[in-house]
Structures are given as structure tokens and as C-alpha cells.
Design a protein around this motif. Structure first.
Motif, PDB file in Angstrom:
ATOM      1  N   SER A  49       0.676  -1.136   0.059  1.00 52.77           N
ATOM      2  CA  SER A  49       0.043  -0.067  -0.120  1.00 52.77           C
ATOM      3  C   SER A  49       0.854   1.288   0.000  1.00 52.77           C
ATOM      4  O   SER A  49       2.077   1.250   0.384  1.00 52.77           O
ATOM      5  N   ASP A  50       0.192   2.276  -0.249  1.00 52.77           N
ATOM      6  CA  ASP A  50       1.018   3.413  -0.343  1.00 52.77           C
ATOM      7  C   ASP A  50       1.337   3.831   1.052  1.00 52.77           C
ATOM      8  O   ASP A  50       2.520   4.495   1.541  1.00 52.77           O
ATOM      9  N   GLU A  51       0.555   3.568   1.977  1.00 53.28           N
ATOM     10  CA  GLU A  51       0.676   4.009   3.192  1.00 53.28           C
ATOM     11  C   GLU A  51       2.100   3.384   3.789  1.00 53.28           C
ATOM     12  O   GLU A  51       3.057   3.681   4.452  1.00 53.28           O
ATOM     13  N   ASP A  52       2.342   1.863   3.360  1.00 56.37           N
ATOM     14  CA  ASP A  52       3.372   1.263   3.820  1.00 56.37           C
ATOM     15  C   ASP A  52       4.821   1.648   3.148  1.00 56.37           C
ATOM     16  O   ASP A  52       5.769   1.735   3.734  1.00 56.37           O
ATOM     17  N   LYS A  53       4.515   2.092   1.940  1.00 58.13           N
ATOM     18  CA  LYS A  53       5.878   2.556   1.281  1.00 58.13           C
ATOM     19  C   LYS A  53       5.869   3.926   1.914  1.00 58.13           C
ATOM     20  O   LYS A  53       7.328   4.358   2.127  1.00 58.13           O
ATOM     21  N   GLY A  54       5.085   4.740   2.276  1.00 57.90           N
ATOM     22  CA  GLY A  54       5.405   6.136   2.973  1.00 57.90           C
ATOM     23  C   GLY A  54       5.980   5.617   4.007  1.00 57.90           C
ATOM     24  O   GLY A  54       7.269   6.467   4.498  1.00 57.90           O
ATOM     25  N   TYR A  55       5.551   4.827   5.064  1.00 53.71           N
ATOM     26  CA  TYR A  55       6.167   4.498   6.428  1.00 53.71           C
ATOM     27  C   TYR A  55       7.690   4.146   5.996  1.00 53.71           C
ATOM     28  O   TYR A  55       8.694   4.624   6.879  1.00 53.71           O
ATOM     29  N   TYR A  56       7.970   3.059   5.197  1.00 57.53           N
ATOM     30  CA  TYR A  56       9.365   2.767   4.883  1.00 57.53           C
ATOM     31  C   TYR A  56      10.160   3.494   4.463  1.00 57.53           C
ATOM     32  O   TYR A  56      11.429   3.731   4.636  1.00 57.53           O
ATOM     33  N   ILE A  57       9.835   4.549   3.537  1.00 61.26           N
ATOM     34  CA  ILE A  57      10.688   5.787   3.110  1.00 61.26           C
ATOM     35  C   ILE A  57      11.034   6.494   4.161  1.00 61.26           C
ATOM     36  O   ILE A  57      12.167   7.093   4.277  1.00 61.26           O
ATOM     37  N   GLN A  60      16.333  -0.626  -0.649  1.00 60.06           N
ATOM     38  CA  GLN A  60      17.889  -0.688  -1.060  1.00 60.06           C
ATOM     39  C   GLN A  60      18.249  -0.558  -2.482  1.00 60.06           C
ATOM     40  O   GLN A  60      19.162   0.121  -2.646  1.00 60.06           O
ATOM     41  N   THR A  61      17.258  -1.161  -3.177  1.00 67.59           N
ATOM     42  CA  THR A  61      17.645  -1.107  -4.670  1.00 67.59           C
ATOM     43  C   THR A  61      17.473   0.103  -5.172  1.00 67.59           C
ATOM     44  O   THR A  61      18.370   0.481  -6.045  1.00 67.59           O
ATOM     45  N   VAL A  62      16.352   0.859  -4.742  1.00 68.09           N
ATOM     46  CA  VAL A  62      16.169   2.319  -5.558  1.00 68.09           C
ATOM     47  C   VAL A  62      17.272   3.249  -4.855  1.00 68.09           C
ATOM     48  O   VAL A  62      17.786   3.988  -5.551  1.00 68.09           O
ATOM     49  N   TRP A  63      17.812   3.128  -3.597  1.00 67.45           N
ATOM     50  CA  TRP A  63      18.886   3.866  -2.945  1.00 67.45           C
ATOM     51  C   TRP A  63      20.173   3.339  -3.913  1.00 67.45           C
ATOM     52  O   TRP A  63      20.565   4.636  -4.262  1.00 67.45           O
ATOM     53  N   GLN A  64      20.416   2.355  -4.200  1.00 76.35           N
ATOM     54  CA  GLN A  64      21.375   1.875  -5.028  1.00 76.35           C
ATOM     55  C   GLN A  64      21.583   2.570  -6.519  1.00 76.35           C
ATOM     56  O   GLN A  64      22.642   2.967  -6.972  1.00 76.35           O
ATOM     57  N   ASP A  65      20.318   2.621  -7.010  1.00 73.59           N
ATOM     58  CA  ASP A  65      20.281   3.554  -8.380  1.00 73.59           C
ATOM     59  C   ASP A  65      20.329   4.727  -8.285  1.00 73.59           C
ATOM     60  O   ASP A  65      20.552   5.310  -9.427  1.00 73.59           O
ATOM     61  N   VAL A 118      13.028  12.185  -3.204  1.00 80.59           N
ATOM     62  CA  VAL A 118      13.514  11.479  -4.178  1.00 80.59           C
ATOM     63  C   VAL A 118      13.362  10.108  -4.068  1.00 80.59           C
ATOM     64  O   VAL A 118      12.819   9.429  -5.034  1.00 80.59           O
ATOM     65  N   MET A 119      13.101   9.440  -2.976  1.00 83.12           N
ATOM     66  CA  MET A 119      12.532   7.916  -2.775  1.00 83.12           C
ATOM     67  C   MET A 119      11.068   7.856  -2.954  1.00 83.12           C
ATOM     68  O   MET A 119      10.671   7.012  -3.834  1.00 83.12           O
ATOM     69  N   SER A 120      10.504   9.024  -2.938  1.00 84.35           N
ATOM     70  CA  SER A 120       8.924   8.950  -3.141  1.00 84.35           C
ATOM     71  C   SER A 120       8.919   9.158  -4.796  1.00 84.35           C
ATOM     72  O   SER A 120       7.687   8.437  -5.213  1.00 84.35           O
ATOM     73  N   GLU A 121       9.582   9.709  -5.383  1.00 85.54           N
ATOM     74  CA  GLU A 121       9.476   9.857  -6.887  1.00 85.54           C
ATOM     75  C   GLU A 121       9.568   8.315  -7.581  1.00 85.54           C
ATOM     76  O   GLU A 121       8.961   8.239  -8.584  1.00 85.54           O
ATOM     77  N   LYS A 122      10.388   7.568  -7.169  1.00 80.68           N
ATOM     78  CA  LYS A 122      10.573   6.264  -7.367  1.00 80.68           C
ATOM     79  C   LYS A 122       9.429   5.215  -7.124  1.00 80.68           C
ATOM     80  O   LYS A 122       9.095   4.481  -7.832  1.00 80.68           O
ATOM     81  N   LEU A 123       9.012   5.186  -6.033  1.00 79.30           N
ATOM     82  CA  LEU A 123       8.065   4.545  -5.310  1.00 79.30           C
ATOM     83  C   LEU A 123       6.768   4.850  -5.367  1.00 79.30           C
ATOM     84  O   LEU A 123       5.762   3.951  -5.191  1.00 79.30           O
ATOM     85  N   LEU A 124       6.414   6.047  -5.204  1.00 76.89           N
ATOM     86  CA  LEU A 124       5.151   6.897  -4.993  1.00 76.89           C
ATOM     87  C   LEU A 124       5.016   7.845  -6.161  1.00 76.89           C
ATOM     88  O   LEU A 124       4.744   8.904  -5.868  1.00 76.89           O
ATOM     89  N   PRO A 125       4.861   7.587  -7.400  1.00 77.47           N
ATOM     90  CA  PRO A 125       4.943   8.654  -8.430  1.00 77.47           C
ATOM     91  C   PRO A 125       3.786   9.185  -8.444  1.00 77.47           C
ATOM     92  O   PRO A 125       2.493   8.697  -8.261  1.00 77.47           O
ATOM     93  N   GLY A 126       3.907  10.559  -8.564  1.00 75.79           N
ATOM     94  CA  GLY A 126       2.694  11.567  -8.478  1.00 75.79           C
ATOM     95  C   GLY A 126       2.178  11.858  -7.188  1.00 75.79           C
ATOM     96  O   GLY A 126       1.284  12.614  -7.158  1.00 75.79           O
TER      97      GLY A 126
END
Length: 115
Positions: free
Chosen positions: A26-34, A79-84, A103-111
């Protein structure tokens, strides 16, 4: 014609099974981890998957009705997004937590807008 009768339903079933087995975060999980990842990065602490797991599972209270379970696939993806990211982007993200989240949200939560 007989092949098409069996091939089409088989393709549909296999496609549905692949979609069902793919991890959906979910977007909530992604936001929490970011947010957690960027906080660890900005503070200069270890931002590894194991460090994130300790924080997430350690923040669960014994009496909590709804405990947060660690999602290693999402942490590995972070971690993969960070390495990229380019070294310049990583350096800026280490200096500013908001920049890291953007920066991380642009990759994982576009828009999605990060504040």
C-alpha cells in the motif's frame, strides 16, 4: 479450435495466479518505509534491511491489537532504489531528510506530493 478452448482459460488462470502471488504494497506502507529509511540515512545510522526490521518489529507494543509486520521485499526494494540513485542524489539525501523523502517517493510513489 480445441487448443484455443483450453489455451485461453489456462493463460487467464496463470495470469491471475501470477498477479495474486506478486507482492502488493500500500502507499501507506511505502510512505512509512521511506520515512524510516530517510531518517536512518539522515542520522548517519545503518539503513540496512536488518536495521529497518529491528525498528519496525521493536516498535510493536506487547499489548497492541494490530502489530506491524516487517515486509522484507519492500525494504529490499528501497535498498535497490537507493543504490540506483546517483552519488550526488545520495549525498543530498544524507544531508536533508526532506530531499531524501522526495527522491525516494518519486521512485516508489509517483505522482504523490511529499511535504
Amino acid at each position: 479450435m480445441l487448443k484455443l478452448k483450453f489455451l485461453l482459460p489456462a493463460v487467464i488462470v496463470i495470469s491471475a495466479l501470477v498477479w495474486w502471488l506478486m507482492p502488493h504494497y500500500s502507499d501507506e506502507d511505502k510512505g512509512y518505509y521511506i520515512a524510516m529509511f530517510c531518517t536512518l540515512t539522515h542520522d548517519g545510522r545503518d539503513n540496512s534491511t536488518q536495521a529497518m526490521q529491528q525498528i519496525i518489529e521493536g516498535s510493536n507494543s506487547d499489548y497492541a491489537l494490530q502489530k506491524i509486520h516487517f515486509q522484507p521485499g519492500l525494504a529490499d526494494h528501497l535498498q535497490t532504489v537507493w543504490q540506483d540513485l546517483t552519488p550526488e542524489q545520495q549525498q543530498q539525501a544524507r544531508q536533508e531528510s526532506l530531499s531524501c523523502r522526495r527522491v525516494m517517493s518519486e521512485k516508489l510513489l509517483p505522482g504523490k506530493v511529499v511535504q
